[in-house]
Design a protein around this motif. Structure first.
Motif: not given
Length: 158
Positions: A139-146, A148-153
Motif C-alpha cells: 500500500e505504501y509503495d502503491f501510494n508513492i507511485k500512484h 496523491s500527496n494528501s492520500q500518502f500523507f
C-alpha cells in the motif's frame, strides 16, 4: 682353629677350653671337667624342663602353621566373595547409568518438543506479522507511485 671344650665353670655356668682358663678364668676355683659336670644330665630336671619347653614350642609352631594355612584359605575365599561383590556393584552401577540415560533422553525429547513448539508458534506469529507488514508495504509503495500527496500523507499519519 677350634679348641676342645673340656671344662665347665660352675660359678659362671659356662663351658670353656684350656686357653680360656689361662686367659680369662685363672682366679676361678669351681672348675669341673665336662665329663664330671654332665654326669646324670639326661635324667635331670633341667633336661625334663627343656624337653617340655621344646614340646610346647613345637605345638605353638604347629598352631601358627595351621592358623596361617587357615588364613591363606580364607584369603582365597574372601577374594571370591569380594570379586562377586564388585561384579554386583558394577551391575547396579550400570543399571543406574542406564536409568539415568533413559531419564535424560526423555527430558531432552520433552525439552526439544517444547522448544520446537514454541519456535513454531513464534514462526507462525512472525509470518502473520510479516504478511501484515507486506500488505502495508504494498500500500505504501502503491501510494508513492500512484497516490496523491494528501492520500500518502493520510497513510503515513495512520
Amino acid at each position: 682353629m677350634e679348641k676342645i671344650v673340656d671344662f665347665y665353670f660352675v660359678f659362671h655356668e659356662v663351658v670353656c677350653c684350656q686357653t680360656c682358663i689361662l686367659e680369662s678364668h685363672r682366679a676361678c676355683e669351681q672348675i669341673a671337667l665336662i665329663n664330671d659336670a654332665c654326669d646324670g644330665i639326661k635324667s635331670s630336671a633341667l633336661v625334663e624342663d627343656v624337653s617340655k619347653a621344646l614340646s610346647s614350642l613345637l605345638r605353638t609352631f604347629d598352631s601358627v602353621i595351621e592358623n596361617r594355612k587357615y588364613n591363606k584359605e580364607s584369603i582365597y575365599l574372601q577374594e571370591t566373595t569380594i570379586k562377586e561383590s564388585i561384579v554386583k556393584l558394577k551391575q547396579c552401577l550400570l543399571q543406574h547409568v542406564d536409568s539415568l540415560e533413559k531419564s535424560l533422553l526423555s527430558d531432552l525429547a520433552k525439552l526439544q518438543d517444547e522448544t520446537v513448539s514454541q519456535l513454531d508458534a513464534e514462526i507462525s506469529e512472525s509470518k502473520s506479522l510479516s504478511e501484515n507488514w507486506q500488505k502495508t508495504k504494498l500500500e505504501y509503495d502503491f501510494n508513492i507511485k500512484h497516490g496523491s500527496n494528501s492520500q500518502f500523507f493520510r497513510l503515513v499519519e495512520n
